[in-house]
Design a protein around this motif. Structure first.
Motif, short mmCIF file in Angstrom:
data_model
loop_
_atom_site.label_atom_id
_atom_site.label_comp_id
_atom_site.label_asym_id
_atom_site.label_seq_id
_atom_site.Cartn_x
_atom_site.Cartn_y
_atom_site.Cartn_z
N ARG A 115 -1.43 -0.50 -10.80
CA ARG A 115 -0.40 -0.80 -9.80
C ARG A 115 -0.87 -1.79 -8.73
O ARG A 115 -0.05 -2.28 -7.96
CB ARG A 115 0.04 0.51 -9.12
CG ARG A 115 0.79 1.44 -10.03
CD ARG A 115 0.94 2.82 -9.39
NE ARG A 115 1.79 3.71 -10.16
CZ ARG A 115 1.40 4.40 -11.21
NH1 ARG A 115 0.15 4.32 -11.64
NH2 ARG A 115 2.24 5.19 -11.85
N HIS A 116 -2.14 -2.05 -8.65
CA HIS A 116 -2.71 -2.84 -7.55
C HIS A 116 -2.48 -4.33 -7.76
O HIS A 116 -2.65 -4.83 -8.87
CB HIS A 116 -4.21 -2.55 -7.44
CG HIS A 116 -4.74 -2.76 -6.07
ND1 HIS A 116 -4.86 -4.00 -5.52
CD2 HIS A 116 -5.16 -1.89 -5.14
CE1 HIS A 116 -5.35 -3.90 -4.30
NE2 HIS A 116 -5.53 -2.61 -4.04
N ALA A 159 3.91 5.99 -5.29
CA ALA A 159 3.90 6.17 -6.75
C ALA A 159 2.80 7.14 -7.17
O ALA A 159 3.01 8.00 -8.04
CB ALA A 159 3.73 4.83 -7.46
N LEU A 160 1.65 7.05 -6.55
CA LEU A 160 0.52 7.92 -6.90
C LEU A 160 0.77 9.36 -6.45
O LEU A 160 0.39 10.31 -7.14
CB LEU A 160 -0.78 7.37 -6.32
CG LEU A 160 -1.19 6.00 -6.87
CD1 LEU A 160 -2.37 5.46 -6.11
CD2 LEU A 160 -1.46 6.06 -8.36
N VAL A 161 1.41 9.53 -5.30
CA VAL A 161 1.74 10.88 -4.82
C VAL A 161 2.82 11.48 -5.73
O VAL A 161 2.72 12.64 -6.14
CB VAL A 161 2.18 10.85 -3.34
CG1 VAL A 161 2.78 12.20 -2.92
CG2 VAL A 161 0.99 10.50 -2.45
N ARG A 162 3.83 10.69 -6.08
CA ARG A 162 4.89 11.19 -6.97
C ARG A 162 4.34 11.57 -8.35
O ARG A 162 4.81 12.51 -8.98
CB ARG A 162 6.01 10.16 -7.11
CG ARG A 162 6.86 10.04 -5.87
CD ARG A 162 8.04 9.11 -6.09
NE ARG A 162 8.81 8.95 -4.88
CZ ARG A 162 9.70 9.82 -4.42
NH1 ARG A 162 9.94 10.94 -5.08
NH2 ARG A 162 10.37 9.59 -3.30
N ALA A 196 0.83 -1.20 0.00
CA ALA A 196 0.00 0.00 0.00
C ALA A 196 0.86 1.26 0.00
O ALA A 196 0.58 2.22 -0.72
CB ALA A 196 -0.94 -0.01 1.20
N LEU A 197 1.93 1.25 0.79
CA LEU A 197 2.83 2.41 0.84
C LEU A 197 3.55 2.61 -0.49
O LEU A 197 3.71 3.74 -0.95
CB LEU A 197 3.83 2.26 1.98
CG LEU A 197 3.24 2.45 3.38
CD1 LEU A 197 4.24 1.97 4.44
CD2 LEU A 197 2.84 3.89 3.63
N CYS A 208 -1.93 12.79 -0.75
CA CYS A 208 -1.58 12.01 0.43
C CYS A 208 -2.29 10.67 0.34
O CYS A 208 -3.39 10.57 -0.20
CB CYS A 208 -2.04 12.76 1.68
SG CYS A 208 -1.84 11.87 3.23
N VAL A 209 -1.65 9.64 0.88
CA VAL A 209 -2.28 8.33 1.01
C VAL A 209 -2.07 7.87 2.44
O VAL A 209 -0.92 7.73 2.88
CB VAL A 209 -1.70 7.30 0.01
CG1 VAL A 209 -2.35 5.94 0.22
CG2 VAL A 209 -1.90 7.77 -1.42
#
Length: 109
Positions: free
Chosen positions: A76-77, A23-26, A17-18, A32-33
């Protein structure tokens, strides 16, 4: 006007998850996640009732990125059918909204 938007998802472990969250924040799809470990799940899957340990991820983004965020999350999941629940935010604190918009590349207002 853009609104804050949340996505609820689950992952098999915190590290995954991190990594996906980072990757999504970048990619500026999320500001934020939050990853919340220690969730026990009971769910129906392919005709059977299963139990498992999972983590929750809450992704903070904006409404205009809803589709792009979902697509990137799916890519990505690790799950065959990831849980992606869109939660519309009725209102956000102005400072919080400004931060989300700034971190996801949207101009305020």
């Amino acid at each position: 006007m853009e609104r804050a938007h949340l996505v609820y998802s689950t992952f098999p472990d915190a590290e995954t998850a991190l990594a996906v969250g980072e990757a999504l924040v970048r990619a500026r799809l999320a500001a934020c996640v939050n990853v919340i470990p220690g969730m026990a799940s009971v769910y129906a899957w392919k005709g059977a009732v299963e139990r498992g340990e999972e983590v929750v991820a809450i992704l903070k983004s904006r409404s205009g990125l809803r589709a792009a965020l979902a697509d990137a999350l799916k890519q990505r999941h690790p799950y065959e059918t990831p849980i992606i629940l869109h939660l519309d935010v009725a209102e956000a604190d102005p400072g919080t909204l400004a931060w989300i918009l700034a971190e996801t590349g949207a101009a305020p207002g």
